[in-house]
Write a protein that holds these residues in place. Structure first.
Motif, mmCIF file in Angstrom:
data_model
loop_
_atom_site.group_PDB
_atom_site.id
_atom_site.type_symbol
_atom_site.label_atom_id
_atom_site.label_comp_id
_atom_site.label_asym_id
_atom_site.label_seq_id
_atom_site.Cartn_x
_atom_site.Cartn_y
_atom_site.Cartn_z
ATOM 1 N N ASP A 50 67.133 83.988 57.156
ATOM 2 C CA ASP A 50 66.946 82.591 56.743
ATOM 3 C C ASP A 50 66.792 82.581 55.205
ATOM 4 N N ASP A 101 70.415 78.428 57.009
ATOM 5 C CA ASP A 101 70.345 77.501 55.877
ATOM 6 C C ASP A 101 70.778 78.136 54.550
ATOM 7 N N HIS A 138 64.816 80.971 53.475
ATOM 8 C CA HIS A 138 63.397 80.886 53.097
ATOM 9 C C HIS A 138 62.643 82.126 53.591
#
Ligand SMILES: [Zn+2]
Length: 346
Positions: A163, A250, A165
């Motif tokens: 991801d 993402d 993040h």
């Protein structure tokens, strides 16, 4: 070898309502499920999720936090964190997100499946013992890994978190344990602002947390080349019994929160690479759980690449990943920081 691939999907993951303008909304999963119906109508093993038990949740989360969740059906909206609302039905999705991952774990343990993809929401990797954050309510993979260790005696689980993040919740849960090796690539200038190079674990877990901050303009070539350089030595030296992937999508260039240069192809290549590398160790099963990914079309396209790689039939060609200069630099820096701990560097 043809893989038996399990899939966790359930329309009850739609009932967690966050509001129409919230990036983490049901439309994300609806787009993925439409893609599944169109492109993977058969060949996948359906795994029926069931709600997690309180005992499973308490392996990770504090009783006070779980009690707070249990009261959310009484109010139209409860703000569990500034960015993480819960509606009256949220508990249904949240309990099933954990339970879906645990069912997937059992299907891997019993060898019914070789790889499982849990297409669940809410996501989990930012959730900590005491609370929600970053759209995450329960730490789905954190609970599953703890359950695997505490209840089924697993000793080495590799968690790969791609991801965009940093998975602060996952890192925190296993920071001082060597039963989980946590590897994360992320952009450090964004939420949750953790995951710097020098966050390497502590105590028994020293050297078992590897953070690689990457730049915002990361490309397919850089990302795949970086993983190629790190994952080989990590898999060979840690020799995991299971690989879990905090699969956020993402990092995709179309993602409203990510905005890097990465395309859906990178996720297919990463999956192929993991399959290839795991053949050199004892073919640990793979449990993948959805984390971020906020452009529904880009998310569906990325999951399609992952599933295409997992379900590929025929003779696999060796994955060809050209060496990328920025990835070489990042990998060298990572090895430089970690070589003193002698956990995985060669
Ligand atoms: Zn994310």
């Amino acid at each position: 070898m043809e893989l038996r691939v399990g899939i966790v999907r359930d329309d009850r993951y739609f009932v967690h309502q966050t509001g129409v303008t919230h990036p983490e909304r049901a439309a994300r999963l609806k787009a993925v499920y439409r893609m599944l119906d169109k492109d993977f109508a058969d060949g996948l093993i359906a795994i029926e999720p069931e709600p997690a038990t309180l005992e499973q949740l308490e392996l990770v989360h504090s009783p006070a936090y779980i009690r707070k969740l249990l009261r959310t059906p009484e109010r139209e909206v409860t703000h569990l964190a500034q960015d993480t609302p819960a509606g009256t039905q949220t508990y249904v999705s949240a309990w099933l997100a954990v339970g879906g991952c645990i069912r997937a774990f059992h299907s891997l343990l019993s060898r019914r499946c070789d790889a499982c993809v849990c297409l669940v929401r809410p996501p989990g990797h930012h959730a900590t013992r005491k609370g929600a954050g970053g759209f995450c309510i329960f730490n789905n993979l954190g609970i599953t890994a703890t359950y695997a260790i505490e209840r089924h005696g697993l000793q080495r689980i590799l968690i790969i978190d791609w991801d965009i993040h940093h998975g602060n919740g996952l890192q925190e849960l296993f920071y001082d344990r060597k039963e989980v090796f946590y590897l994360s690539t992320h952009y450090k200038g964004w939420y949750p602002y953790s995951g710097d190079w020098d966050e390497v674990g502590k105590g028994e877990g020293l050297g078992y947390t590897v953070n690689v901050p990457i730049s915002k303009d990361v490309s397919d070539e850089e990302l795949t080349s970086l993983y190629r350089k790190l994952l080989g030595p990590i898999l060979r030296n840690y020799n995991p019994e299971m690989i879990m992937i905090a699969a956020g999508f993402d990092a995709h260039w179309r993602d409203p929160l990510g905005r890097t240069q990465v395309t859906e192809n990178a996720f297919g290549v990463l999956t192929e690479m993991i399959l290839e590398l795991r053949d050199d160790v004892r073919r640990p099963p793979i449990l993948m759980a959805l984390e971020g990914g906020y452009d529904p079309a880009a998310l569906a396209a990325s999951v399609r690449q992952v599933l295409s790689a997992l379900t590929f039939k025929g003779k696999k060609k060796p994955v060809n990943i050209p060496s990328n200069p920025r990835a070489v630099e990042l990998a060298q820096k990572t090895v430089g920081i970690h070589k003193n701990f002698r956990v995985w560097t060669e």
